[in-house]
Write an enzyme that holds these catalytic residues in place. Structure first.
Site, PDB file in Angstrom:
ATOM      1  N   GLY A  63      81.963  49.337  29.186  1.00 18.95           N
ATOM      2  CA  GLY A  63      80.604  49.247  29.723  1.00 18.95           C
ATOM      3  C   GLY A  63      79.583  49.120  28.592  1.00 18.95           C
ATOM      4  N   SER A 159      87.096  46.007  26.711  1.00 16.76           N
ATOM      5  CA  SER A 159      85.660  45.857  26.590  1.00 16.76           C
ATOM      6  C   SER A 159      85.101  46.901  25.624  1.00 16.76           C
ATOM      7  CB  SER A 159      85.011  45.959  27.973  1.00 16.76           C
ATOM      8  OG  SER A 159      83.650  45.627  27.896  1.00 16.76           O
ATOM      9  N   TYR A 160      84.084  47.665  26.070  1.00 16.20           N
ATOM     10  CA  TYR A 160      83.505  48.670  25.172  1.00 16.20           C
ATOM     11  C   TYR A 160      84.496  49.796  24.873  1.00 16.20           C
ATOM     12  CZ  TYR A 160      79.919  51.277  22.735  1.00 16.20           C
ATOM     13  OH  TYR A 160      79.210  51.921  21.753  1.00 16.20           O
ATOM     14  N   ASP A 380      86.857  34.097  28.685  1.00 16.59           N
ATOM     15  CA  ASP A 380      85.785  35.092  28.728  1.00 16.59           C
ATOM     16  C   ASP A 380      84.731  34.715  27.697  1.00 16.59           C
ATOM     17  OD1 ASP A 380      84.203  37.348  28.725  1.00 16.59           O
ATOM     18  OD2 ASP A 380      85.676  38.617  27.732  1.00 16.59           O
ATOM     19  N   HIS A 432      87.811  37.960  31.557  1.00 16.39           N
ATOM     20  CA  HIS A 432      87.436  39.253  31.002  1.00 16.39           C
ATOM     21  C   HIS A 432      88.501  40.319  31.230  1.00 16.39           C
ATOM     22  CE1 HIS A 432      84.291  41.663  29.239  1.00 16.39           C
ATOM     23  NE2 HIS A 432      84.283  42.494  30.244  1.00 16.39           N
TER      24      HIS A 432
END
Length: 459
Positions: A63, A159-160, A380, A432
């Site tokens: 996130g 991701s994060y 992505d 993603h």
């Protein structure tokens, strides 16, 4: 209360609309800070066979502020998928619990069902507290689930979570130094489309936009001229040109999967682009084979009977469960500029590391058996494969097995290169969230990671 009694309290008999399964499930809360009343929600889905001998995998979503229940468990590697009605479940034939026991954690407090009784915690969360709370969670969770003590343990995320995963791995590694026989038997980690290094990630992201014809030549040149990605804050000229690209050149695409349809029923504006903490990031919304799957999760996990079955929302959280928390995203206080120094330390400790491309934002010294692996989905545009390659190139790693295509069945599954201490792999045709777009290929990649073997060179 004894650990066995606590486990039984957390046992899930069945979820509403769930198909029959033979594996056990548990979910509930672990308090990580009594003074502030911070408690993290977990969901354990044990392996479909021989769970007592299978490794344990902790999955984290990024996130920052997004839920591993929404994404990892319900769209990617978990045993269930949510039907379009948002009221029932069906089985994921490529669930990673065919190979491991899966532990999904909603982290930090304020994400999903995880909560804090101190409202200011939602305004000053960052990398350091997230890692500290995650370690506190693990120590207390292993105390409750004593049968997993000393079990081979891996951390995974995307991701994060490219920050969360190695930062937690470093915390666990340091924690283990106090024990001759560590309870948390960390063997390695695997990250997908991971935020790695602000500067190189962002340069790579802009290069992906240009090379995939999303932005014009003039915009690409203007971004390179006006944006200094080595700074925490960009100039107004940089903001203006990136906003121009977003509003006039990107079009109504899903930036997390540039070649698949968008969700036409969504009311979320998924074309907005943020610049923060020296990362060029497009707000995560809807991606995947079914671009509306996030909507189904937000229906299902707000059903009172579902929350009751999960032992969730027991304190009456005064807001709806959502896949991501804007409050946490907008108020993130500390973010490590580059994870590369952390990777170097963990590789020196002998961890197994794989990097594969899923989502990203813009081994011997200690007798540990595994190393990191990185991977990437190649469609992505938010955390693109070029960004990861730029970042990894600055680790100056020794190549063990040169770049080659790997196979899933008779088709090329992607490309990979094996270094001393780290494996990098791309997943062909994935956006993603790699396991959502290419579940079979992602499952093969996970099997190879656990087994410590290179990806297949032929069908």
């Amino acid at each position: 209360m004894g650990s066995t009694e606590e486990q039984e309290r957390d046992r899930i008999s069945a979820l509403p609309g769930q198909p029959a399964v033979a594996f056990s499930q548990y979910s509930g809360y672990i308090t990580v800070n009594e003074q502030h009343g911070r408690a993290l929600f977990y969901w354990l889905t044990e392996a479909t066979s021989n769970p007592q001998s299978r490794p344990l995998l902790l999955w984290l979503n990024g996130g920052p502020g997004c839920s591993s229940v929404a994404y990892g468990a319900s769209e990617e590697i978990g045993p269930f998928r949510i039907n379009k009605t948002g009221s029932s479940l069906y089985l994921n034939q490529y669930s990673w619990n065919r190979e491991a026991n899966l532990l999904f954690l909603e982290s930090p407090a304020g994400v999903g069902f995880s909560y804090t009784n101190t409202s200011s915690d939602l305004k000053d969360t960052g990398d350091k507290r997230t890692a500290g709370d995650a370690l506190a969670f693990l120590v207390r969770w292993f105390s409750r689930f004593h049968q997993y003590k000393y079990r081979d343990f891996y951390i995974a995320g995307e991701s994060y979570a490219g920050h969360y995963v190695p930062q937690l791995a470093k915390k666990v590694h340091d924690y283990n130094k106090a024990f001759s026989h560590p309870i948390i038997n960390l063997k390695g980690f695997i990250v997908g489309n991971a935020v790695t290094d602000n500067y190189h990630d962002t340069v790579g992201t802009v290069a992906f936009w240009w090379s995939h014809s999303i932005i014009s030549d003039s915009t690409y040149k203007s971004i390179l001229k006006n944006c200094n990605f080595k700074l925490d804050n960009y100039s107004q000229q940089c903001d203006d040109i990136v906003n121009y690209a977003n509003n006039h050149e990107f079009g109504s695409i899903d930036p997390y999967s540039i070649y698949t349809p968008t969700c036409l029923t969504s009311t979320t504006n998924h074309t907005s682009l943020r610049l923060k903490n020296a990362l060029v990031r497009r707000r995560r919304v809807l991606s995947g084979y079914d671009p509306c799957s996030e909507n189904y999760a937000e229906k299902y996990y707000n059903i009172p009977d579902v929350q009751k079955a999960l032992h969730a929302n027991t304190t009456g959280i005064p807001y709806k469960w959502t896949a991501c928390s804007n409050d946490l995203f907008n108020n993130w206080q500390d973010s490590q500029f580059s994870m590369l120094p952390t990777y170097k330390k963990l590789m020196a400790a002998g961890l197994k590391i794989w990097v594969y491309r899923l989502i990203r934002q813009f081994c011997s010294k200690y007798q540990l058996s595994n190393c990191f692996k990185f991977g990437s989905g190649d469609t992505d545009s938010v955390v693109p494969v070029t960004a990861t390659r730029f970042s990894l190139s600055h680790l100056n790693l020794t190549v063990k097995t040169a770049w080659y295509p790997w196979y899933s069945g008779s088709q090329v599954g992607g490309w990979t290169e094996v270094y001393k201490g780290l494996t990098f792999a791309t997943v062909r045709g994935a956006g993603h969230e790699v396991p959502q777009f290419q579940p079979k290929r992602a499952f093969l990649l996970f099997q190879s990671f656990l087994q410590g073997r290179e990806l297949p060179k032929s069908s």
